[in-house]
Design an enzyme around this catalytic site. Structure first.
Site, PDB file in Angstrom:
ATOM      1  N   HIS A   1      -7.224   2.535  -4.676  1.00  0.00           N
ATOM      2  CA  HIS A   1      -7.100   2.107  -3.264  1.00  0.00           C
ATOM      3  C   HIS A   1      -8.282   2.626  -2.448  1.00  0.00           C
ATOM      4  O   HIS A   1      -8.123   3.162  -1.347  1.00  0.00           O
ATOM      5  CB  HIS A   1      -5.759   2.564  -2.666  1.00  0.00           C
ATOM      6  CG  HIS A   1      -4.594   1.791  -3.218  1.00  0.00           C
ATOM      7  ND1 HIS A   1      -4.024   0.721  -2.570  1.00  0.00           N
ATOM      8  CD2 HIS A   1      -3.928   1.922  -4.384  1.00  0.00           C
ATOM      9  CE1 HIS A   1      -3.036   0.234  -3.308  1.00  0.00           C
ATOM     10  NE2 HIS A   1      -2.966   0.940  -4.410  1.00  0.00           N
TER      11      HIS A   1
ATOM     12  N   TYR B   1      -2.692  12.003  -7.168  1.00  0.00           N
ATOM     13  CA  TYR B   1      -3.188  11.860  -5.785  1.00  0.00           C
ATOM     14  C   TYR B   1      -3.847  13.164  -5.340  1.00  0.00           C
ATOM     15  O   TYR B   1      -4.880  13.162  -4.678  1.00  0.00           O
ATOM     16  CB  TYR B   1      -2.050  11.515  -4.809  1.00  0.00           C
ATOM     17  CG  TYR B   1      -1.499  10.109  -4.909  1.00  0.00           C
ATOM     18  CD1 TYR B   1      -1.608   9.378  -6.081  1.00  0.00           C
ATOM     19  CD2 TYR B   1      -0.840   9.513  -3.846  1.00  0.00           C
ATOM     20  CE1 TYR B   1      -1.080   8.101  -6.184  1.00  0.00           C
ATOM     21  CE2 TYR B   1      -0.315   8.226  -3.937  1.00  0.00           C
ATOM     22  CZ  TYR B   1      -0.428   7.534  -5.120  1.00  0.00           C
ATOM     23  OH  TYR B   1       0.099   6.267  -5.221  1.00  0.00           O
TER      24      TYR B   1
HETATM   25  C1  HEM Z   1       1.447   6.486 -12.221  1.00  0.00           C
HETATM   26  C2  HEM Z   1       1.349   5.633 -11.213  1.00  0.00           C
HETATM   27  C3  HEM Z   1       0.268   5.706 -10.149  1.00  0.00           C
HETATM   28  C4  HEM Z   1      -0.961   6.323 -10.156  1.00  0.00           C
HETATM   29  C5  HEM Z   1      -1.593   7.135 -11.280  1.00  0.00           C
HETATM   30  C6  HEM Z   1      -1.587   6.067  -8.876  1.00  0.00           C
HETATM   31  C7  HEM Z   1      -2.832   6.532  -8.484  1.00  0.00           C
HETATM   32  C8  HEM Z   1      -3.352   6.513  -7.205  1.00  0.00           C
HETATM   33  C9  HEM Z   1      -4.487   7.258  -6.715  1.00  0.00           C
HETATM   34  C10 HEM Z   1      -5.385   8.160  -7.546  1.00  0.00           C
HETATM   35  C11 HEM Z   1      -4.638   6.994  -5.392  1.00  0.00           C
HETATM   36  C12 HEM Z   1      -5.670   7.593  -4.436  1.00  0.00           C
HETATM   37  C13 HEM Z   1      -5.072   8.888  -3.847  1.00  0.00           C
HETATM   38  C14 HEM Z   1      -5.980   9.610  -2.860  1.00  0.00           C
HETATM   39  O1  HEM Z   1      -7.153   9.903  -3.171  1.00  0.00           O
HETATM   40  O2  HEM Z   1      -5.508   9.915  -1.726  1.00  0.00           O
HETATM   41  C15 HEM Z   1      -3.600   6.053  -5.046  1.00  0.00           C
HETATM   42  C16 HEM Z   1      -3.420   5.523  -3.805  1.00  0.00           C
HETATM   43  C17 HEM Z   1      -2.398   4.685  -3.477  1.00  0.00           C
HETATM   44  N1  HEM Z   1      -1.311   4.324  -4.270  1.00  0.00           N
HETATM   45 FE1  HEM Z   1      -1.010   4.824  -6.158  1.00  0.00          FE
HETATM   46  N2  HEM Z   1      -0.734   5.309  -8.116  1.00  0.00           N
HETATM   47  C18 HEM Z   1       0.414   5.074  -8.854  1.00  0.00           C
HETATM   48  C19 HEM Z   1       1.538   4.394  -8.454  1.00  0.00           C
HETATM   49  C20 HEM Z   1       1.717   3.854  -7.211  1.00  0.00           C
HETATM   50  C21 HEM Z   1       2.930   3.244  -6.738  1.00  0.00           C
HETATM   51  C22 HEM Z   1       4.242   3.156  -7.531  1.00  0.00           C
HETATM   52  C23 HEM Z   1       2.687   2.826  -5.457  1.00  0.00           C
HETATM   53  C24 HEM Z   1       3.586   2.142  -4.462  1.00  0.00           C
HETATM   54  C25 HEM Z   1       4.826   1.820  -4.629  1.00  0.00           C
HETATM   55  C26 HEM Z   1       1.327   3.188  -5.138  1.00  0.00           C
HETATM   56  C27 HEM Z   1       0.692   2.942  -3.925  1.00  0.00           C
HETATM   57  C28 HEM Z   1      -0.509   3.491  -3.539  1.00  0.00           C
HETATM   58  C29 HEM Z   1      -1.101   3.279  -2.225  1.00  0.00           C
HETATM   59  C30 HEM Z   1      -0.554   2.422  -1.090  1.00  0.00           C
HETATM   60  C31 HEM Z   1      -2.275   4.037  -2.196  1.00  0.00           C
HETATM   61  C32 HEM Z   1      -3.264   4.160  -1.045  1.00  0.00           C
HETATM   62  C33 HEM Z   1      -2.822   5.278  -0.128  1.00  0.00           C
HETATM   63  C34 HEM Z   1      -3.924   5.600   0.833  1.00  0.00           C
HETATM   64  O3  HEM Z   1      -4.301   4.723   1.640  1.00  0.00           O
HETATM   65  O4  HEM Z   1      -4.428   6.742   0.766  1.00  0.00           O
HETATM   66  N3  HEM Z   1       0.768   3.811  -6.201  1.00  0.00           N
HETATM   67  N4  HEM Z   1      -2.820   5.777  -6.168  1.00  0.00           N
END
Ligand code: HEM
Length: 349
Positions: A60, A325
């Site tokens: 993201h 995260y």
């Molecule tokens: C094992 C599963 C998942 C992994 C490894 C993953 C990984 C990541 C990582 C690395 C980030 C960036 C975090 C940061 O630097 O602040 C991120 C952001 C995000 N993830 Fe995931 N994610 C997973 C599952 C999900 C799920 C289930 C959802 C929603 C239902 C989701 C929604 C989001 C959203 C909306 C962002 C952006 C948040 C922002 O604007 O900072 N992710 N994810």
């Protein structure tokens, strides 16, 4: 509440978040049951699939920051003693994003849209939620997420993913094949403004009497999206910026109550559509900003930052997300920064 007090509230959030690394999650090195995945293997996978983009979120990566407030109507108090569900207003800072680790990716309707929200309460407690515009999540385990990520990796010789990789992934992960079929039946809406954002993962609400209720929540769009102008790399973000210049945008928070038999640990499984819902209030977004120091650029939307009255389920994605995260946050805050692709001031009226 005027705009200044909203901004002051957000200042308090970011001051707290600036020192926040999801410390508990960061201490937990291993992800998943078999001790084969770590936070580093995840970060390396994001880097190998999307390239090196110092200073940006490892997933993201492309996004824009929003500010506003949530007006609770008090209905959610029946299910939860959390401050957010008492009648009244809380300040909110958020971030719209597209999935993937390339901060300069061209907007496409099919990319999953994200909305991260951080709620701040006068007593200093927090609630953060990162949601998607999908009906279910494609994976039910950290290993599934990791395997799917690598199956999409572009092979440099062909400029395309290995044609055998996705079929092999789907054969090994029938739960993802089923979830992707559900996702296909729900084509994305026109833009961010008319997208409904879903928690997908189950949480438990706990009320004053100590009763625990499984819920999934959704922020349901209350407006149509402006038509996008053709051309340009940021058509989805630009349309959102133009629309917000014309006035606030709103989403209604709907809590869906799980019934016996509904999965609370598998986000690939939808709940039946006839479940009871509680309309808990309205989110109003009034401001939109380029990602910058001190706004949501520096927030970790860790899904385990929960106030009293909202508890995690045993869904294994929660611990995995929290750990990865925190690692992404820790990496990106220590890296040099480049300007983000979405520059609010550069969008023509
Ligand atoms: C094992 C599963 C998942 C992994 C490894 C993953 C990984 C990541 C990582 C690395 C980030 C960036 C975090 C940061 O630097 O602040 C991120 C952001 C995000 N993830 Fe995931 N994610 C997973 C599952 C999900 C799920 C289930 C959802 C929603 C239902 C989701 C929604 C989001 C959203 C909306 C962002 C952006 C948040 C922002 O604007 O900072 N992710 N994810």
């Amino acid at each position: 509440m005027n705009r200044r007090s909203v901004l002051l509230g957000i200042g308090a959030v970011t001051a707290f978040l600036a020192v926040d690394l999801g410390a508990v999650a960061y201490a937990n090195k291993w992800i998943g049951p078999n001790n084969t995945l770590t936070r580093e293997t995840f970060l390396n996978a994001f880097r190998s699939v999307f390239g090196l983009h110092p200073g940006f979120r490892k997933n993201h990566a492309k996004g824009v920051v929003v500010t506003g407030h949530f007006d609770s109507n008090g209905n959610g108090s029946e299910l939860s003693r959390a401050a957010v569900f008492r009648p009244g207003r809380s300040s909110v800072t958020g971030r719209f994003s597209l999935n993937g680790g390339d901060p300069n990716v061209v907007d496409t309707p099919a990319a999953a849209r994200g909305l991260g929200l951080a709620f701040a309460f006068p007593d200093g407690t927090q609630w953060r939620s990162a949601m998607l515009n999908l009906p279910v999540f494609p994976d039910n385990s950290a290993q599934g997420f990791y395997d799917r990520l690598l199956a999409q990796k572009i092979v440099s010789e062909t400029g395309k993913p290995d044609p055998a990789a996705m079929p092999a992934f789907l054969a090994a992960h029938p739960e993802s094949a089923a979830a992707m079929a559900v996702i296909k039946q729900h084509p994305p809406t026109r833009g961010f403004a008319d997208s409904t954002f879903n928690s997908l993962i189950t949480f438990f609400l706990v009320n004053d009497a100590g009763v625990r209720t499984p819920v999934r929540w959704s922020f349901v769009a209350q407006q149509q999206a402006l038509e996008q102008r053709s051309g340009g790399r940021n058509i989805l973000f630009d349309a959102l910026i133009r629309q917000m210049r014309n006035g606030p945008l709103q989403w209604r928070l709907i809590l869906t109550v799980g019934a016996p038999g509904d999965s609370t640990t598998d986000a690939t499984l939808p709940w039946p559509s006839d479940r009871r819902t509680v309309d808990a209030g309205v989110l109003t977004l009034t401001g939109i900003e380029t990602e910058d120091p001190g706004n949501a650029r520096d927030i970790n939307f860790d899904p385990l930052v929960l106030p009293d009255g909202i508890q995690p389920s045993d869904d294994p994605l929660l611990n995995a997300r929290s750990t990865v995260y925190a690692a992404s946050y820790r990496a990106r805050t220590g890296e040099p920064k480049s300007p983000p692709a979405v520059q609010v001031d550069k969008v023509t009226p």
